[in-house]
Design a protein around this motif. Structure first.
Motif, mmCIF file in Angstrom:
data_model
loop_
_atom_site.group_PDB
_atom_site.id
_atom_site.type_symbol
_atom_site.label_atom_id
_atom_site.label_comp_id
_atom_site.label_asym_id
_atom_site.label_seq_id
_atom_site.Cartn_x
_atom_site.Cartn_y
_atom_site.Cartn_z
ATOM 1 N N GLN A 192 0.827 -1.205 0.000
ATOM 2 C CA GLN A 192 0.000 0.000 0.000
ATOM 3 C C GLN A 192 0.865 1.260 0.000
ATOM 4 N N THR A 193 0.229 2.415 0.185
ATOM 5 C CA THR A 193 0.922 3.695 0.261
ATOM 6 C C THR A 193 0.696 4.289 1.651
ATOM 7 N N MET B 53 5.449 15.151 -12.690
ATOM 8 C CA MET B 53 6.143 14.424 -13.739
ATOM 9 C C MET B 53 5.139 13.433 -14.324
ATOM 10 N N GLN B 54 4.471 13.825 -15.398
ATOM 11 C CA GLN B 54 3.442 12.971 -15.999
ATOM 12 C C GLN B 54 4.041 11.718 -16.615
ATOM 13 N N ASP B 55 5.125 11.899 -17.362
ATOM 14 C CA ASP B 55 5.778 10.797 -18.063
ATOM 15 C C ASP B 55 6.636 10.015 -17.064
ATOM 16 N N ALA C 84 -0.958 10.401 -9.121
ATOM 17 C CA ALA C 84 -0.418 11.026 -7.914
ATOM 18 C C ALA C 84 -1.326 12.163 -7.467
ATOM 19 N N ASP C 85 -1.602 12.226 -6.170
ATOM 20 C CA ASP C 85 -2.499 13.228 -5.592
ATOM 21 C C ASP C 85 -1.699 14.475 -5.210
ATOM 22 N N GLY D 211 0.789 7.905 -6.207
ATOM 23 C CA GLY D 211 -0.602 7.596 -5.888
ATOM 24 C C GLY D 211 -1.147 8.503 -4.811
ATOM 25 N N ALA D 212 -1.974 7.923 -3.973
ATOM 26 C CA ALA D 212 -2.601 8.642 -2.862
ATOM 27 C C ALA D 212 -2.423 7.813 -1.599
#
Length: 196
Positions: free
Chosen positions: A63-64, A148-150, A133-134, A102-103
């Protein structure tokens, strides 16, 4: 981060280390540490001078647990950073990059985010990796959030060159920035944007 992104992060850390080994000022003044957070947070590498640093073999799973990661970061500041007192000169303000794709999956993270914002123990740059990503969560820990989208290997190479340039620039200005002061980062590479 799993698959290609985590492999790119591992490769980026190795490249960052090689770059810093080639910079005399960084060898004299920079230290590196790596923390990870998934189901639980752990310090993969304690704060280590650049010449003695060994890049870790990171594994992605679970998990995160963002709150546990922030809690551990605060503990590491308390344990490893020497504070300036009337009797001694302390360490310079650390430069910290927090990467998330992520979140949070935990509920405690706002408590530790608030402690980071109140204490301001470091110059923290949060990095939102990919479109999952949140960024609103990352804004809770720092004013400096980059997107950083890519998440391709080439994008991570460019990102870690930016990290290396940031560390070198900070190392070169050690002493010019007050203990509680902020730093000026080099311009981010193409494909990385500052979140307003």
């Amino acid at each position: 981060m799993q698959g290609t992104p985590i492999e790119s992060v591992k490769s980026g850390i190795r490249q960052l280390h090689r770059d810093l080994l080639g910079d005399p000022q960084a060898i004299e003044s920079a230290y590196l540490s790596v923390l990870t957070f998934s189901n639980a947070a752990q310090q993969a590498v304690p704060l280590t001078e650049v010449a003695m640093f060994n890049p870790p073999d990171l594994q992605a799973s679970g998990q995160t647990n963002f709150g546990d990661g922030l809690r551990l970061l605060l503990e590491c500041f308390d344990r490893e950073i020497v504070r300036t007192t009337a009797d001694q000169k302390g360490d310079w303000r650390p430069l910290v990059f927090v990467l998330s794709d992520g979140a949070p999956t935990d509920v405690d993270w706002p408590v530790y985010a608030q402690q980071l914002r109140e204490r301001r123990p470091a110059n923290i740059i949060a990095v939102a990796c990919g479109d999952q990503a949140d960024t609103e969560v990352l804004k809770q820990i720092t004013e400096i959030v980059i997107q950083m989208q890519d998440m391709s290997p080439d994008a991570f190479k460019a990102f870690f060159r930016f990290v290396s340039a940031s560390v070198k620039q900070t190392s070169a200005k050690v002493g010019a920035v007050a203990d509680g002061g902020s730093i000026t980062l080099p311009p981010p590479p193409p494909g990385i944007t500052i979140v307003p």
